[in-house]
Design a protein around this motif. Structure first.
Motif, PDB file in Angstrom:
ATOM      1  N   PHE A 118      36.270  31.358  33.188  1.00 20.25           N
ATOM      2  CA  PHE A 118      37.496  30.768  33.747  1.00 20.25           C
ATOM      3  C   PHE A 118      37.724  31.193  35.190  1.00 20.25           C
ATOM      4  CE2 PHE A 118      37.890  34.478  31.074  1.00 20.25           C
ATOM      5  CZ  PHE A 118      38.235  35.425  32.028  1.00 20.25           C
TER       6      PHE A 118
ATOM      7  N   GLY B  64      41.686  41.665  42.778  1.00 19.73           N
ATOM      8  CA  GLY B  64      41.064  40.589  43.540  1.00 19.73           C
ATOM      9  C   GLY B  64      39.666  40.322  43.014  1.00 19.73           C
TER      10      GLY B  64
ATOM     11  N   GLY C 177      35.845  40.597  42.108  1.00 18.44           N
ATOM     12  CA  GLY C 177      34.942  41.703  41.810  1.00 18.44           C
ATOM     13  C   GLY C 177      35.375  42.506  40.610  1.00 18.44           C
ATOM     14  N   GLU C 178      34.434  43.255  40.070  1.00 17.33           N
ATOM     15  CA  GLU C 178      34.730  44.154  38.953  1.00 17.33           C
ATOM     16  C   GLU C 178      34.788  45.573  39.518  1.00 17.33           C
ATOM     17  OE1 GLU C 178      35.767  44.337  35.745  1.00 17.33           O
ATOM     18  OE2 GLU C 178      35.582  46.459  36.257  1.00 17.33           O
TER      19      GLU C 178
ATOM     20  N   SER D 288      42.564  46.659  37.416  1.00 10.97           N
ATOM     21  CA  SER D 288      42.246  45.742  36.324  1.00 10.97           C
ATOM     22  C   SER D 288      40.741  45.683  36.106  1.00 10.97           C
ATOM     23  CB  SER D 288      42.787  44.353  36.676  1.00 10.97           C
ATOM     24  OG  SER D 288      42.430  43.410  35.695  1.00 10.97           O
TER      25      SER D 288
ATOM     26  N   SER E  15      41.479  43.188  31.000  1.00  9.01           N
ATOM     27  CA  SER E  15      41.414  41.734  30.852  1.00  9.01           C
ATOM     28  C   SER E  15      40.878  41.409  29.464  1.00  9.01           C
ATOM     29  CB  SER E  15      40.495  41.135  31.923  1.00  9.01           C
ATOM     30  OG  SER E  15      41.063  41.341  33.189  1.00  9.01           O
TER      31      SER E  15
ATOM     32  N   HIS F 179      41.993  38.552  27.080  1.00  6.26           N
ATOM     33  CA  HIS F 179      41.805  37.102  27.076  1.00  6.26           C
ATOM     34  C   HIS F 179      41.375  36.476  25.759  1.00  6.26           C
ATOM     35  CE1 HIS F 179      42.543  37.821  31.186  1.00  6.26           C
ATOM     36  NE2 HIS F 179      41.309  37.834  31.644  1.00  6.26           N
TER      37      HIS F 179
ATOM     38  N   GLU G  91      45.842  42.046  29.781  1.00  6.27           N
ATOM     39  CA  GLU G  91      46.057  40.727  30.363  1.00  6.27           C
ATOM     40  C   GLU G  91      45.462  39.681  29.430  1.00  6.27           C
ATOM     41  OE1 GLU G  91      44.129  42.662  33.759  1.00  6.27           O
ATOM     42  OE2 GLU G  91      45.130  41.123  34.953  1.00  6.27           O
TER      43      GLU G  91
ATOM     44  N   ASN H 200      45.325  29.787  35.985  1.00  2.00           N
ATOM     45  CA  ASN H 200      45.416  29.134  37.288  1.00  2.00           C
ATOM     46  C   ASN H 200      44.175  28.245  37.343  1.00  2.00           C
ATOM     47  OD1 ASN H 200      45.801  28.579  40.017  1.00  2.00           O
ATOM     48  ND2 ASN H 200      46.334  30.696  40.497  1.00  2.00           N
TER      49      ASN H 200
HETATM   50  N1  SAH Z   1      37.209  41.985  37.339  1.00  5.36           N
HETATM   51  C1  SAH Z   1      38.480  42.577  37.054  1.00  5.36           C
HETATM   52  C2  SAH Z   1      39.498  42.430  38.171  1.00  5.36           C
HETATM   53  C3  SAH Z   1      39.564  41.123  38.898  1.00  5.36           C
HETATM   54  S1  SAH Z   1      40.176  39.710  38.044  1.00  5.36           S
HETATM   55  C4  SAH Z   1      39.026  42.016  35.763  1.00  5.36           C
HETATM   56  O1  SAH Z   1      38.360  41.195  35.150  1.00  5.36           O
HETATM   57  O2  SAH Z   1      40.080  42.445  35.313  1.00  5.36           O
HETATM   58  C5  SAH Z   1      41.912  39.976  37.904  1.00  5.36           C
HETATM   59  C6  SAH Z   1      42.544  39.193  36.766  1.00  5.36           C
HETATM   60  O3  SAH Z   1      42.593  37.796  37.061  1.00  5.36           O
HETATM   61  C7  SAH Z   1      41.755  39.330  35.494  1.00  5.36           C
HETATM   62  O4  SAH Z   1      42.607  39.522  34.396  1.00  5.36           O
HETATM   63  C8  SAH Z   1      41.082  37.981  35.414  1.00  5.36           C
HETATM   64  O5  SAH Z   1      40.668  37.694  34.115  1.00  5.36           O
HETATM   65  C9  SAH Z   1      42.158  37.071  35.940  1.00  5.36           C
HETATM   66  N2  SAH Z   1      41.727  35.722  36.276  1.00  5.36           N
HETATM   67  C10 SAH Z   1      40.494  35.305  36.636  1.00  5.36           C
HETATM   68  N3  SAH Z   1      40.461  33.971  36.800  1.00  5.36           N
HETATM   69  C11 SAH Z   1      41.701  33.523  36.553  1.00  5.36           C
HETATM   70  C12 SAH Z   1      42.322  32.225  36.553  1.00  5.36           C
HETATM   71  N4  SAH Z   1      41.615  31.130  36.844  1.00  5.36           N
HETATM   72  N5  SAH Z   1      43.625  32.137  36.226  1.00  5.36           N
HETATM   73  C13 SAH Z   1      44.340  33.266  35.916  1.00  5.36           C
HETATM   74  N6  SAH Z   1      43.831  34.497  35.918  1.00  5.36           N
HETATM   75  C14 SAH Z   1      42.522  34.630  36.219  1.00  5.36           C
END
Ligand code: SAH
Length: 346
Positions: free
Chosen positions: A116, A158, A160-161, A192, A215, A217, A257, A291
């Protein structure tokens, strides 16, 4: 040699061969981190001859802003920064009622492959350095200073992991924490992760009490592995165990999240499975309507479905908050702005 991103000790060590009095390092750090100086020549309280001398050895490398988008409501600003080698990363400023929050990127691209997410579409290019990660927040602080405001909190959410770039991320947070940089409290930092178990364990032992956000999901390994390939390496049970240990070690509540994606993970069944998974934990769930990313055929659930999901969690006494969406009009989802630049062939 680039001195942007050095700690005070490192700066002193770099200056040592130049026979500079100790207080000069403090002055230089002040110029770099709190006064936006782009060169040694700008440091007007240093003798001119010294500025010229140090300029022969040292540079101050700051990323440049190559794109800036303001949301219509003025609450969100998204910047695209370019680094010395031309790589780019996105940084977002969110003005909340409780203060200014900066979302920083930790990698150019990402290799986690979440279905996603826009950040991973073009794979990982490289880790950002400690200086490049810190520079994103310092640049926003410079901007806010002009209006008498400051950076209050940082979310490492932002592109990246972060736990795949552990040393640089933790190094940047430690630098931003220093009084001569932003004086940022660790309690104002949320990191995150997609669930890198060894990284979570290492962070728990790091001694910096940042808040952890996982995260999640999806409530089952079957579904999570489908949308987040990392789950095949670190399955749900291991991630939750590491998160519980993190909460116990740092006394910080862990947030989960959960992106809501229509028809994928937004049903009553998934809400019940999620409640069962988190039963009895010191945890809260942050629900995030997806999003939508142009390249992916995934959609936001209806408001009814979102409310229903939340209600099921609450019926099971799981604290659930609905993330306020900000910046959807300025491509503020991870990686969207950078992709636009990449796809335009720039
Ligand atoms: N890689 C880390 C941090 C960056 S992503 C992580 O996965 O947590 C930060 C957050 O944004 C994560 O929870 C991720 O799953 C979410 N995210 C990624 N794409 C998204 C989207 N299209 N809509 C909403 N949240 C999204």
């Amino acid at each position: 040699m680039n001195i942007f991103g050095l700690t005070m000790d490192e700066l002193r060590a770099a200056l040592a061969p130049h026979n500079v009095p100790r207080f000069r390092a403090d002055q230089i750090a002040e110029w770099i981190y709190r006064r936006g100086a782009g060169s040694l020549h700008a440091m007007t309280n240093l003798p001119k001859a010294l500025r010229a001398q140090l300029s022969e050895t040292f540079t101050i490398e700051r990323p440049t802003v190559v794109n800036r988008l303001h949301s219509a409501d003025g609450a969100t600003i998204k910047l695209l920064y370019a680094f010395a080698d031309g790589q780019t990363a996105e940084t977002v400023l969110m003005r909340h009622s409780y203060g200014n929050s900066v979302c920083v990127s930790t990698q150019a691209g990402c290799r986690m492959g979440c279905s996603f997410c826009a950040s991973t579409l073009h794979g990982l290019v490289r880790n950002l350095t400690r200086a490049e990660i810190a520079a994103q927040a310092i640049g926003i602080a410079d901007f806010l200073r002009q209006e008498g405001a400051r950076v209050d909190t940082i979310v490492v959410m932002g592109s990246g992991e972060p736990l795949e770039n552990y040393d640089n991320v933790v190094g940047a947070l430690r630098l931003l924490h220093e009084d001569y940089v932003l004086g940022l409290g660790y309690r104002g930092v949320t990191l995150s992760t997609s669930g890198i178990v060894p990284g979570i364990e290492r962070l728990a032992a790091e001694g910096i009490p940042v808040s952890l956000s996982i995260s999640l999901h999806a409530p089952t390994d079957e579904l999570r592995s489908r949308i987040m390939p990392v789950n095949r390496i670190y399955p749900l049970a291991d991630v939750l165990r590491a998160a519980r240990r993190y909460a116990a070690a740092t006394k910080r509540r862990v947030t989960y999240e959960y992106i809501l994606i229509r028809g994928v993970n937004d049903g009553v069944r998934e809400a019940e499975q999620l409640a069962e998974l988190l039963r009895g934990q010191l945890a809260s769930v942050n629900l995030i309507p997806i999003n939508p990313v142009a390249e992916r055929d995934l959609h936001r659930p209806s408001n009814n479905a979102i409310r229903r999901f939340r209600r099921v969690l609450e019926e099971h006494r799981i604290t659930a908050t609905l993330r306020r969406e900000m910046g959807t009009d300025i491509q503020a989802a991870c990686g969207q702005l950078r992709n636009r630049l990449l796809e335009a062939g720039l």
